[in-house]
Design a protein around this motif. Sequence first.
Motif, PDB file in Angstrom:
ATOM      1  N   ASN A 107       0.784  -1.229   0.000  1.00 30.73           N
ATOM      2  CA  ASN A 107       0.000   0.000   0.000  1.00 30.73           C
ATOM      3  C   ASN A 107       0.820   1.285   0.000  1.00 30.73           C
ATOM      4  OD1 ASN A 107       0.990  -0.414   2.604  1.00 30.73           O
ATOM      5  ND2 ASN A 107      -0.780   0.533   3.560  1.00 30.73           N
ATOM      6  N   ILE A 108       2.140   1.216  -0.116  1.00 31.30           N
ATOM      7  CA  ILE A 108       2.959   2.428  -0.099  1.00 31.30           C
ATOM      8  C   ILE A 108       3.757   2.498  -1.394  1.00 31.30           C
ATOM      9  CG2 ILE A 108       4.786   3.696   1.077  1.00 31.30           C
ATOM     10  CD1 ILE A 108       3.984   2.187   3.650  1.00 31.30           C
ATOM     11  N   GLN A 109       3.582   3.602  -2.116  1.00 31.81           N
ATOM     12  CA  GLN A 109       4.316   3.836  -3.353  1.00 31.81           C
ATOM     13  C   GLN A 109       5.046   5.164  -3.222  1.00 31.81           C
ATOM     14  OE1 GLN A 109       0.588   3.759  -3.973  1.00 31.81           O
ATOM     15  NE2 GLN A 109       0.744   1.601  -3.595  1.00 31.81           N
ATOM     16  N   TYR A 123       9.328  14.616  -5.193  1.00 26.31           N
ATOM     17  CA  TYR A 123       9.158  13.338  -4.510  1.00 26.31           C
ATOM     18  C   TYR A 123       7.701  13.252  -4.088  1.00 26.31           C
ATOM     19  CZ  TYR A 123       9.002  10.204  -0.476  1.00 26.31           C
ATOM     20  OH  TYR A 123       8.656   9.222   0.421  1.00 26.31           O
ATOM     21  N   VAL A 124       7.062  12.118  -4.364  1.00 30.16           N
ATOM     22  CA  VAL A 124       5.668  11.903  -3.979  1.00 30.16           C
ATOM     23  C   VAL A 124       5.564  10.552  -3.294  1.00 30.16           C
ATOM     24  CG1 VAL A 124       3.302  11.606  -4.812  1.00 30.16           C
ATOM     25  CG2 VAL A 124       4.811  13.257  -5.931  1.00 30.16           C
ATOM     26  N   LYS A 125       4.861  10.529  -2.162  1.00 33.02           N
ATOM     27  CA  LYS A 125       4.605   9.275  -1.453  1.00 33.02           C
ATOM     28  C   LYS A 125       3.092   9.107  -1.356  1.00 33.02           C
ATOM     29  CE  LYS A 125       5.343   6.977   2.998  1.00 33.02           C
ATOM     30  NZ  LYS A 125       5.968   7.148   4.328  1.00 33.02           N
ATOM     31  N   ALA A 126       2.606   7.956  -1.823  1.00 29.68           N
ATOM     32  CA  ALA A 126       1.177   7.643  -1.736  1.00 29.68           C
ATOM     33  C   ALA A 126       1.006   6.454  -0.790  1.00 29.68           C
ATOM     34  CB  ALA A 126       0.610   7.305  -3.105  1.00 29.68           C
ATOM     35  N   VAL A 127       0.017   6.565   0.092  1.00 30.63           N
ATOM     36  CA  VAL A 127      -0.315   5.481   1.016  1.00 30.63           C
ATOM     37  C   VAL A 127      -1.783   5.158   0.794  1.00 30.63           C
ATOM     38  CG1 VAL A 127      -0.471   4.784   3.432  1.00 30.63           C
ATOM     39  CG2 VAL A 127       1.402   6.277   2.697  1.00 30.63           C
ATOM     40  N   ASN A 128      -2.072   3.889   0.553  1.00 27.31           N
ATOM     41  CA  ASN A 128      -3.440   3.454   0.255  1.00 27.31           C
ATOM     42  C   ASN A 128      -4.038   4.258  -0.896  1.00 27.31           C
ATOM     43  OD1 ASN A 128      -3.434   1.448   2.269  1.00 27.31           O
ATOM     44  ND2 ASN A 128      -3.948   2.981   3.807  1.00 27.31           N
ATOM     45  N   ILE A 130      -3.579   7.259  -1.842  1.00 21.91           N
ATOM     46  CA  ILE A 130      -3.831   8.678  -1.564  1.00 21.91           C
ATOM     47  C   ILE A 130      -2.480   9.339  -1.315  1.00 21.91           C
ATOM     48  CG2 ILE A 130      -4.872  10.314   0.049  1.00 21.91           C
ATOM     49  CD1 ILE A 130      -6.993   8.152   0.629  1.00 21.91           C
ATOM     50  N   VAL A 131      -2.238  10.502  -1.946  1.00 21.49           N
ATOM     51  CA  VAL A 131      -0.968  11.194  -1.744  1.00 21.49           C
ATOM     52  C   VAL A 131      -0.845  11.592  -0.291  1.00 21.49           C
ATOM     53  CG1 VAL A 131       0.427  13.190  -2.362  1.00 21.49           C
ATOM     54  CG2 VAL A 131      -0.875  11.990  -4.118  1.00 21.49           C
ATOM     55  N   ASP A 132       0.282  11.210   0.301  1.00 25.08           N
ATOM     56  CA  ASP A 132       0.519  11.459   1.720  1.00 25.08           C
ATOM     57  C   ASP A 132       1.618  12.485   1.956  1.00 25.08           C
ATOM     58  OD1 ASP A 132      -0.250  10.565   4.424  1.00 25.08           O
ATOM     59  OD2 ASP A 132       1.845   9.941   4.556  1.00 25.08           O
ATOM     60  N   GLU A 133       2.630  12.535   1.066  1.00 29.44           N
ATOM     61  CA  GLU A 133       3.735  13.488   1.197  1.00 29.44           C
ATOM     62  C   GLU A 133       4.169  13.965  -0.180  1.00 29.44           C
ATOM     63  OE1 GLU A 133       7.127  11.845   3.215  1.00 29.44           O
ATOM     64  OE2 GLU A 133       5.945  11.234   4.945  1.00 29.44           O
ATOM     65  N   VAL A 134       4.595  15.231  -0.234  1.00 29.39           N
ATOM     66  CA  VAL A 134       5.165  15.801  -1.451  1.00 29.39           C
ATOM     67  C   VAL A 134       6.348  16.662  -1.035  1.00 29.39           C
ATOM     68  CG1 VAL A 134       4.780  17.312  -3.451  1.00 29.39           C
ATOM     69  CG2 VAL A 134       2.918  15.876  -2.608  1.00 29.39           C
ATOM     70  N   PHE A 148       8.266  21.080   1.502  1.00 28.91           N
ATOM     71  CA  PHE A 148       7.706  19.817   1.973  1.00 28.91           C
ATOM     72  C   PHE A 148       6.237  20.011   2.345  1.00 28.91           C
ATOM     73  CE2 PHE A 148       6.573  16.989   5.495  1.00 28.91           C
ATOM     74  CZ  PHE A 148       6.826  15.761   4.909  1.00 28.91           C
ATOM     75  N   TRP A 149       5.413  18.990   2.043  1.00 28.43           N
ATOM     76  CA  TRP A 149       3.996  18.977   2.424  1.00 28.43           C
ATOM     77  C   TRP A 149       3.636  17.571   2.848  1.00 28.43           C
ATOM     78  CZ3 TRP A 149       0.083  15.913   0.445  1.00 28.43           C
ATOM     79  CH2 TRP A 149      -1.222  16.234   0.854  1.00 28.43           C
ATOM     80  N   ASP A 150       2.779  17.459   3.851  1.00 32.78           N
ATOM     81  CA  ASP A 150       2.198  16.157   4.172  1.00 32.78           C
ATOM     82  C   ASP A 150       0.715  16.316   4.460  1.00 32.78           C
ATOM     83  OD1 ASP A 150       1.903  16.986   6.820  1.00 32.78           O
ATOM     84  OD2 ASP A 150       3.524  15.760   7.570  1.00 32.78           O
ATOM     85  N   ARG A 151      -0.010  15.217   4.325  1.00 33.33           N
ATOM     86  CA  ARG A 151      -1.467  15.206   4.443  1.00 33.33           C
ATOM     87  C   ARG A 151      -1.945  15.698   5.808  1.00 33.33           C
ATOM     88  NH1 ARG A 151      -5.740  13.760   1.757  1.00 33.33           N
ATOM     89  NH2 ARG A 151      -4.512  13.237  -0.048  1.00 33.33           N
ATOM     90  N   GLU A 152      -1.150  15.481   6.841  1.00 37.46           N
ATOM     91  CA  GLU A 152      -1.554  15.903   8.184  1.00 37.46           C
ATOM     92  C   GLU A 152      -1.773  17.408   8.278  1.00 37.46           C
ATOM     93  OE1 GLU A 152       1.054  14.382  11.183  1.00 37.46           O
ATOM     94  OE2 GLU A 152       0.788  12.318  10.518  1.00 37.46           O
ATOM     95  N   SER A 153      -1.165  18.183   7.378  1.00 37.07           N
ATOM     96  CA  SER A 153      -1.356  19.635   7.409  1.00 37.07           C
ATOM     97  C   SER A 153      -2.775  20.030   7.020  1.00 37.07           C
ATOM     98  CB  SER A 153      -0.359  20.321   6.477  1.00 37.07           C
ATOM     99  OG  SER A 153      -0.680  20.058   5.122  1.00 37.07           O
ATOM    100  N   LYS A 154      -3.512  19.102   6.402  1.00 38.38           N
ATOM    101  CA  LYS A 154      -4.912  19.306   6.006  1.00 38.38           C
ATOM    102  C   LYS A 154      -5.088  20.454   4.997  1.00 38.38           C
ATOM    103  CE  LYS A 154      -6.970  16.859   9.661  1.00 38.38           C
ATOM    104  NZ  LYS A 154      -6.272  15.645   9.559  1.00 38.38           N
TER     105      LYS A 154
END
Length: 192
Positions: A107-109, A123-128, A130-134, A148-154
């Motif tokens: 589930n992690i790409q 750099y892009v990280k997708a989990v399940n 859904i993009v999780d980090e950029v 840097f960006w991550d999904r937790e920042s909403k």
Amino acid sequence: MKYSSDPESPYLFSCSEEGKYSCNNIQLEVDHKTGNSKIKFNQTKIYDIKNVLTLSGTISGQLQQDPSIVNIPASGRYDFTYQLSDNNQIIPIENSNFTQFHFTNHNIQEFTTSPLPSKGFLYVKAVNNIVDEVSFFSILLEGYGYAFWDRESKTNIQNISYNPINLTVTLNQFKFSSDGYPDLYLNGMTGP
């Protein structure tokens, strides 16, 4: 292979691919469709400094989810740009295709465009799926450097999408903000 019946024990039992302490009589079965696996030991000898253990039996395991089949699609041509909020110039990103792929578990790409800092990279990280980090870096961004960006920042969630079938990422006015610097916007599509 390494074994210790006691985690505090200084004795570590092992065998190797070849030589005096080779791992003989081990059969590994993996079902690549389901992820079920089985290791069979048939009088397999493992060694430590002074002792020999003989293993007979089976260890089996299974994944909670079936494994993913990854087919890297043919390379495409993508238009990908960035722009700073204090400058109207739209700058194309050279070598915007993904050149590095990392698949972890089912589930992690993770994808990276050109890893050369002189060219800039994404750099892009997708989990399940859904993009999780950029992350984005370009030496052309004087003073800005690394974003840097991550999904937790909403933030930005509606400005980015990932297509797990063709492994493309689309960004639409995707914004990086950093105190003391102009906002950075990424636009376009990238993929293999």
